[in-house]
Design an enzyme around this catalytic site. Structure first.
Site, mmCIF file in Angstrom:
data_model
loop_
_atom_site.group_PDB
_atom_site.id
_atom_site.type_symbol
_atom_site.label_atom_id
_atom_site.label_comp_id
_atom_site.label_asym_id
_atom_site.label_seq_id
_atom_site.Cartn_x
_atom_site.Cartn_y
_atom_site.Cartn_z
ATOM 1 N N SER A 94 0.830 -1.217 0.000
ATOM 2 C CA SER A 94 0.000 0.000 0.000
ATOM 3 C C SER A 94 0.856 1.255 0.000
ATOM 4 O O SER A 94 0.369 2.326 -0.320
ATOM 5 C CB SER A 94 -0.851 0.066 1.277
ATOM 6 O OG SER A 94 -1.705 -1.011 1.354
ATOM 7 N N HIS A 123 -2.198 -3.406 -6.814
ATOM 8 C CA HIS A 123 -2.734 -3.014 -5.500
ATOM 9 C C HIS A 123 -4.243 -3.263 -5.444
ATOM 10 O O HIS A 123 -5.029 -2.515 -6.032
ATOM 11 C CB HIS A 123 -2.407 -1.531 -5.270
ATOM 12 C CG HIS A 123 -2.746 -1.039 -3.899
ATOM 13 N ND1 HIS A 123 -3.246 0.214 -3.647
ATOM 14 C CD2 HIS A 123 -2.684 -1.651 -2.685
ATOM 15 C CE1 HIS A 123 -3.456 0.351 -2.351
ATOM 16 N NE2 HIS A 123 -3.121 -0.759 -1.755
ATOM 17 N N GLU A 133 -5.192 -1.040 -8.568
ATOM 18 C CA GLU A 133 -4.254 -0.027 -9.068
ATOM 19 C C GLU A 133 -3.025 -0.744 -9.612
ATOM 20 O O GLU A 133 -2.428 -1.558 -8.906
ATOM 21 C CB GLU A 133 -3.798 0.906 -7.936
ATOM 22 C CG GLU A 133 -4.794 1.965 -7.548
ATOM 23 C CD GLU A 133 -4.248 2.875 -6.432
ATOM 24 O OE1 GLU A 133 -4.392 4.090 -6.562
ATOM 25 O OE2 GLU A 133 -3.712 2.374 -5.435
ATOM 26 N N ASN A 146 -4.725 6.224 -2.178
ATOM 27 C CA ASN A 146 -4.296 6.634 -0.835
ATOM 28 C C ASN A 146 -3.746 8.055 -0.810
ATOM 29 O O ASN A 146 -3.841 8.746 0.212
ATOM 30 C CB ASN A 146 -3.273 5.652 -0.262
ATOM 31 C CG ASN A 146 -3.950 4.398 0.262
ATOM 32 O OD1 ASN A 146 -5.117 4.433 0.648
ATOM 33 N ND2 ASN A 146 -3.244 3.286 0.264
#
Ligand SMILES: NC(=O)c1ccc[n+]([C@@H]2O[C@H](COP(=O)([O-])OP(=O)(O)OC[C@H]3O[C@@H](n4cnc5c(N)ncnc54)[C@H](O)[C@@H]3O)[C@@H](O)[C@H]2O)c1
Length: 287
Positions: free
Chosen positions: A120, A141, A153, A192
């Site tokens: 992450s 991801h 992702e 994120n």
């Protein structure tokens, strides 16, 4: 190259979810963790998740049995030798992940195999450089729970071969049925990098006494049609995870919006990590 044989490193929350996604898509999947206990726990959570899928009418009991039959659990990295794709989903620790990639480089025999990380928050290039084939390494991801969340992702390092990205894009969409976006190898990738500053702004608002947590959440749910408010979402993600990802974005970019609020650090110190510990900003002990 049609990908039929995949591997997953780590059978925790994400590794077991990713292994389930791959097995449900018809792939033969080897899952590796470091102990018999970890493997047993990963297998049990996949069985539970598949069972839930059957109960909800998302898959038949024959499909469940077939998916389970395609999953093989091991503690031996050598069992990845014939894999065409290996997705690393081990603990978020840079040294652990670098060692895994170095070992994958020696055990995975096909030179055109693709090695991916589900990290992450860590730079993909560091794992790519632990191998002798950095062009075959990228980030894939997934989001939690992997069998449910549509997004993947694809994280492209400075050295990832564009053909590898195209192949993974086609695989994730056509074979796994996911929605893909591409991100460069920058802290937080896309999701994120946007989400963490948003969650931290909400926490800072509560910390400053500007609004209650309930009102912050009600505001975003009813004013912006978010399915859940940012405080509840931080609890769901895990406050330790929010803190860790925020720290890593802030460390590299200096972005003040990604600087973890003091309240968040104190809650993590107190072991109030959110849904997973039964208490975070909200109390989940009754659920
Ligand atoms: N939790 C999330 O919401 C989420 C979402 C997206 C991505 N991620 C990423 O996924 C990865 C895994 O996170 P998680 O939440 O599943 O963690 P987790 O703690 O649930 O699972 C990690 C697993 O890795 C195993 N492991 C450690 N070293 C290993 C090794 N050398 N070989 C094989 N297995 C090993 C551990 O025994 C454990 O079972 C992390 O990189 C994390 O950043 C997590």
């Amino acid at each position: 190259m049609a990908i039929e044989r995949a591997g997953v490193v780590g059978s925790g929350l994400m590794g077991s979810g990713i292994a389930e996604v791959l097995a449900r898509a018809g792939l033969d999947v080897v899952v590796r963790d470091i102990s018999a206990e970890a493997i047993a726990s990963g297998r049990a959570s996949i069985e539970k998740s598949l069972e839930k899928g059957v109960q909800r009418g998302k898959l038949s009991s024959d499909d469940r049995d077939a998916a389970l039959a395609r999953l093989h659990f091991t503690v031996d990295m050598a069992d990845f030798a014939d894999r065409q794709l290996v997705i690393e989903a081990a603990s978020e620790n840079e040294d652990v992940k670098k060692a895994i990639f170095a070992e994958l480089d020696t055990v995975v025999t096909a030179k055109d195999a693709i090695l991916a990380s589900n990290t992450s928050s860590m730079p993909i290039i560091r794992f790519a450089q632990a191998t002798g084939r950095p062009d075959r390494v990228l980030g894939i991801h997934f989001f939690n729970p992997a069998p449910v969340q549509p997004l993947v992702e694809l994280v492209v390092s400075e050295l990832t071969d564009p053909g590898v990205v195209d192949a993974m894009d086609a695989f994730a969409t056509d074979v796994l049925g996911k929605v893909t976006i591409r991100a460069s190898d920058r802290p937080g990738f896309v999701v994120n990098a946007l989400l963490i500053p948003f969650l931290f702004s909400a926490i800072r608002m509560v910390e400053a006494g500007h609004a209650t947590k309930e009102d912050v959440d009600l505001g975003m749910v009813n004013g912006c049609a978010h399915p859940m408010g940012p405080i509840a979402l931080a609890d769901r993600v895990g406050l330790d995870t929010c803190l860790f990802v925020g720290k890593s974005i802030h460390e590299e970019t200096g972005d003040p919006a990604a600087k973890p609020p003091v309240l968040l650090s104190r809650m993590v110190d107190a072991g109030l990590l959110g849904v997973k510990t039964g208490r975070g900003f909200y109390d989940y002990s009754a659920t």
